[in-house]
Design an enzyme around this catalytic site. Structure first.
Site, PDB file in Angstrom:
ATOM      1  N   LEU A 232     -58.055  -6.149  19.528  1.00 13.56           N
ATOM      2  CA  LEU A 232     -57.109  -4.990  19.376  1.00 13.56           C
ATOM      3  C   LEU A 232     -56.252  -4.779  20.976  1.00 13.56           C
ATOM      4  O   LEU A 232     -55.489  -3.977  21.161  1.00 13.56           O
ATOM      5  CB  LEU A 232     -57.588  -3.728  19.103  1.00 13.56           C
ATOM      6  CG  LEU A 232     -58.571  -3.690  17.547  1.00 13.56           C
ATOM      7  CD1 LEU A 232     -58.907  -2.306  17.356  1.00 13.56           C
ATOM      8  CD2 LEU A 232     -57.218  -4.163  16.556  1.00 13.56           C
ATOM      9  N   CYS A 233     -56.364  -5.974  21.810  1.00 12.42           N
ATOM     10  CA  CYS A 233     -55.810  -5.998  23.182  1.00 12.42           C
ATOM     11  C   CYS A 233     -54.232  -6.146  22.671  1.00 12.42           C
ATOM     12  O   CYS A 233     -54.083  -7.364  22.158  1.00 12.42           O
ATOM     13  CB  CYS A 233     -56.422  -6.682  23.888  1.00 12.42           C
ATOM     14  SG  CYS A 233     -56.055  -6.805  25.711  1.00 12.42           S
ATOM     15  N   HIS A 234     -53.343  -5.684  23.200  1.00 12.98           N
ATOM     16  CA  HIS A 234     -51.801  -6.066  23.358  1.00 12.98           C
ATOM     17  C   HIS A 234     -51.714  -7.236  24.220  1.00 12.98           C
ATOM     18  O   HIS A 234     -52.081  -7.559  25.313  1.00 12.98           O
ATOM     19  CB  HIS A 234     -51.074  -4.945  23.937  1.00 12.98           C
ATOM     20  CG  HIS A 234     -51.041  -3.918  23.036  1.00 12.98           C
ATOM     21  ND1 HIS A 234     -52.067  -2.683  23.076  1.00 12.98           N
ATOM     22  CD2 HIS A 234     -50.240  -3.229  22.047  1.00 12.98           C
ATOM     23  CE1 HIS A 234     -51.632  -1.725  22.339  1.00 12.98           C
ATOM     24  NE2 HIS A 234     -50.616  -2.106  21.483  1.00 12.98           N
TER      25      HIS A 234
ATOM     26  N   GLU B 283     -57.616  -7.671  30.814  1.00 10.81           N
ATOM     27  CA  GLU B 283     -57.326  -8.931  31.467  1.00 10.81           C
ATOM     28  C   GLU B 283     -57.997  -9.380  32.973  1.00 10.81           C
ATOM     29  O   GLU B 283     -58.463 -10.265  33.055  1.00 10.81           O
ATOM     30  CB  GLU B 283     -55.668  -9.018  31.697  1.00 10.81           C
ATOM     31  CG  GLU B 283     -54.817  -9.089  30.321  1.00 10.81           C
ATOM     32  CD  GLU B 283     -54.847  -7.886  29.612  1.00 10.81           C
ATOM     33  OE1 GLU B 283     -54.242  -7.999  28.644  1.00 10.81           O
ATOM     34  OE2 GLU B 283     -54.974  -6.859  30.305  1.00 10.81           O
TER      35      GLU B 283
ATOM     36  N   ASP C 289     -71.209 -22.889  33.852  1.00 11.29           N
ATOM     37  CA  ASP C 289     -70.899 -24.164  33.341  1.00 11.29           C
ATOM     38  C   ASP C 289     -71.200 -25.393  34.359  1.00 11.29           C
ATOM     39  O   ASP C 289     -71.917 -26.387  33.940  1.00 11.29           O
ATOM     40  CB  ASP C 289     -69.784 -24.118  32.641  1.00 11.29           C
ATOM     41  CG  ASP C 289     -69.625 -25.489  31.970  1.00 11.29           C
ATOM     42  OD1 ASP C 289     -70.502 -26.088  31.151  1.00 11.29           O
ATOM     43  OD2 ASP C 289     -68.705 -26.112  32.008  1.00 11.29           O
TER      44      ASP C 289
END
Length: 146
Positions: A63-65, A100, A114
């Protein structure tokens, strides 16, 4: 569930800073700093991964814009127990960039893991947190003042 309507909010300068820590063996940190990791330049790859992740946050957080980012800076600083990661994200928009910044810090940490897992599977990603946000209706918030 619904995405919050921010259409009536004014565009303002907004900044968020998030951090994460990556604990690792001292030998692993030294290999990273010396550029002796088989996969390549760990710090450069992690910075790039963080920037790319910040730009793609709405793809991961439902639900992040989507936000037009004005700038993203990811830094990795050696500390005794491993690396400290900081992600600073800026925009001029109707909603903040906390997600973000948090996503950038996480992606940078995951990239280090990684690239170094073949020499240190025991690395720990921890203390992912928002440290600062400014702009918008709620104003400025700093972790050390909270």
């Amino acid at each position: 569930m619904k995405m919050v309507d921010v259409g009536d909010k004014p565009k303002t300068d907004r900044v968020a800073v998030a951090t994460a820590r990556l604990r690792m063996l001292p030998e692993t940190r030294e290999r990273i700093l010396a550029g002796k990791v088989e996969k390549g330049d760990v710090l450069a790859a992690a910075r790039l991964a963080g920037i790319m992740a910040a730009k793609r946050t709405p793809d991961f957080v439902p639900l992040c814009h989507p936000i037009a980012l004005a700038g993203v800076e990811v830094t990795l600083t050696p500390v005794d127990e491993g690396l400290e990661i900081s992600a600073r994200v800026k925009t001029v928009d109707r909603t903040g960039v906390e997600m973000e910044a948090l996503t950038a810090a996480c992606a940078a940490a995951l990239t280090v893991y990684d690239m170094c897992k073949s020499v240190d599977r025991g690395m720990v990603i921890e203390a992912v947190q928002l440290d600062h946000k400014s702009g918008g209706r709620s104003g400025t918030w700093d972790r050390e003042q909270a």
